[in-house]
Design a protein around this motif. Structure first.
Motif, mmCIF file in Angstrom:
data_model
loop_
_atom_site.group_PDB
_atom_site.id
_atom_site.type_symbol
_atom_site.label_atom_id
_atom_site.label_comp_id
_atom_site.label_asym_id
_atom_site.label_seq_id
_atom_site.Cartn_x
_atom_site.Cartn_y
_atom_site.Cartn_z
ATOM 1 N N GLU A 77 -3.711 0.118 -3.035
ATOM 2 C CA GLU A 77 -3.115 -1.198 -2.824
ATOM 3 C C GLU A 77 -2.672 -1.765 -4.162
ATOM 4 O O GLU A 77 -3.363 -1.613 -5.176
ATOM 5 C CB GLU A 77 -4.119 -2.135 -2.160
ATOM 6 C CG GLU A 77 -3.523 -3.472 -1.764
ATOM 7 C CD GLU A 77 -4.414 -4.237 -0.803
ATOM 8 O OE1 GLU A 77 -4.133 -5.426 -0.573
ATOM 9 O OE2 GLU A 77 -5.377 -3.649 -0.288
ATOM 10 N N GLU A 124 -4.295 9.673 -2.326
ATOM 11 C CA GLU A 124 -5.027 8.518 -1.819
ATOM 12 C C GLU A 124 -4.054 7.385 -1.517
ATOM 13 O O GLU A 124 -2.938 7.349 -2.036
ATOM 14 C CB GLU A 124 -6.063 8.033 -2.845
ATOM 15 C CG GLU A 124 -7.120 9.063 -3.202
ATOM 16 C CD GLU A 124 -8.121 8.514 -4.208
ATOM 17 O OE1 GLU A 124 -7.963 7.337 -4.605
ATOM 18 O OE2 GLU A 124 -9.034 9.249 -4.588
ATOM 19 N N THR A 125 -4.487 6.466 -0.666
ATOM 20 C CA THR A 125 -3.707 5.264 -0.403
ATOM 21 C C THR A 125 -4.263 4.141 -1.266
ATOM 22 O O THR A 125 -5.457 3.831 -1.198
ATOM 23 C CB THR A 125 -3.774 4.869 1.081
ATOM 24 O OG1 THR A 125 -3.228 5.931 1.868
ATOM 25 C CG2 THR A 125 -2.969 3.600 1.335
ATOM 26 N N ARG A 161 0.856 -1.189 0.000
ATOM 27 C CA ARG A 161 0.000 0.000 0.000
ATOM 28 C C ARG A 161 0.890 1.237 0.000
ATOM 29 O O ARG A 161 1.884 1.287 0.725
ATOM 30 C CB ARG A 161 -0.909 0.015 1.232
ATOM 31 C CG ARG A 161 -1.903 -1.131 1.275
ATOM 32 C CD ARG A 161 -2.592 -1.210 2.628
ATOM 33 N NE ARG A 161 -3.379 -0.018 2.922
ATOM 34 C CZ ARG A 161 -4.640 0.170 2.544
ATOM 35 N NH1 ARG A 161 -5.255 -0.777 1.855
ATOM 36 N NH2 ARG A 161 -5.288 1.265 2.856
ATOM 37 N N PHE A 162 0.532 2.223 -0.815
ATOM 38 C CA PHE A 162 1.360 3.421 -0.903
ATOM 39 C C PHE A 162 0.498 4.601 -1.353
ATOM 40 O O PHE A 162 -0.572 4.423 -1.943
ATOM 41 C CB PHE A 162 2.523 3.208 -1.878
ATOM 42 C CG PHE A 162 2.088 2.796 -3.259
ATOM 43 C CD1 PHE A 162 1.762 3.742 -4.219
ATOM 44 C CD2 PHE A 162 1.996 1.456 -3.594
ATOM 45 C CE1 PHE A 162 1.349 3.367 -5.478
ATOM 46 C CE2 PHE A 162 1.580 1.066 -4.858
ATOM 47 C CZ PHE A 162 1.256 2.027 -5.801
ATOM 48 N N PRO A 163 0.959 5.828 -1.062
ATOM 49 C CA PRO A 163 0.190 7.014 -1.446
ATOM 50 C C PRO A 163 0.353 7.351 -2.924
ATOM 51 O O PRO A 163 1.454 7.306 -3.471
ATOM 52 C CB PRO A 163 0.781 8.118 -0.561
ATOM 53 C CG PRO A 163 2.166 7.658 -0.244
ATOM 54 C CD PRO A 163 2.133 6.164 -0.224
#
Length: 253
Positions: free
Chosen positions: A98, A95-96, A89-91
């Motif tokens: 997946e 937004e975050t 998961r990353f920005p």
């Protein structure tokens, strides 16, 4: 993990002789490609790298999806790629998000392209994103039948596996799954038979695993069995006996 100081990282496009240039800009999803940067060397001369996902719609992610190391040398075993940290998961664009399974698998497959015959791909499975693989290995699921192992197998870096589930002396970092590329066709066939036998034995005892591990791993095992039987030319039924099997079956005098 190496330093994140920006001055220590260079776009791989500016390094004409670097092996990772072969996958620079590789497409891993619909409108999603890889941006690769190379960092400092570690104590034994391997290069750190980091990979960021870049999308046509939203641009580059705010953080890398993974960090790793790559090594090159004169012998097969000296040629390897290791992912030391994977962010599921990353920005991205505020937004975050997946990493989808398909993109995850394509990242692994793309890294596998860098591994020559006799080399290996090593992937951490301590991250939250690899939790099912970690639980499956703890329940004695064959590595190739785990979600991560199945992706490594599809990347041709799963002729056989070593599960580094204990950090040696506490210095080796996260738990890792090491998948090897076959040296040659004979090696692939020999290891393939062994792997097939292990997978079919696993299906007979898979009911002992937790239900979610079963749900994740049984389809992966079945897909690997189908692929291995196709490679070995035995679509169904028992494997043909090999000459060495007959020799081993002879009574000792």
């Amino acid at each position: 993990m190496p330093s994140t100081r920006s001055d220590l990282w260079r776009p791989v496009e500016g390094l004409p002789d670097h092996p990772m240039r072969a996958i620079a800009g590789a497409v891993v999803g619909n409108g999603v490609r890889l941006r690769i940067e190379v960092g400092p060397k570690n104590k034994v001369g391997s290069d750190y790298f980091r990979i960021t996902l870049v999308t046509d719609r939203s641009g580059a992610a705010d953080e890398p999806v993974c960090f790793g190391l790559i090594n090159r040398g004169p012998f097969p075993g000296f040629n390897w790629v290791e992912v030391t940290d994977f962010q599921g998961r990353f920005p991205l664009a505020g937004e975050t998000v997946e990493v989808p399974e398909g993109i995850d698998g394509n990242i692994v497959k793309t890294l596998g392209r860098l591994v020559p015959a006799g080399g290996h791909l090593m992937m951490e499975y301590d991250s939250a994103h690899r939790a099912v693989t970690a639980r499956a290995l703890a329940q004695r699921v064959p590595p190739v039948a785990t979600p991560l192992g199945g992706m490594m197998f599809a990347a041709n870096c799963g002729t056989w596996f070593t599960d580094w589930y204990i950090s040696e002396g506490g210095r080796e970092g996260a738990r890792k799954l090491q998948g090897f590329r076959a040296v040659d066709a004979e090696h692939a066939a020999r290891r393939g038979r062994e792997m097939l036998e292990g997978l079919e034995a696993f299906l007979g005892r898979a009911k002992d695993c937790d239900w979610d591990v079963q749900a994740a791993c049984i389809p992966v095992a079945q897909a690997a069995i189908t692929a291995l039987r196709a490679r070995l030319g035995v679509p169904d039924g028992p494997l043909p006996e090999r000459p060495e099997d007959r020799l081993q079956a002879r009574p000792r005098i």
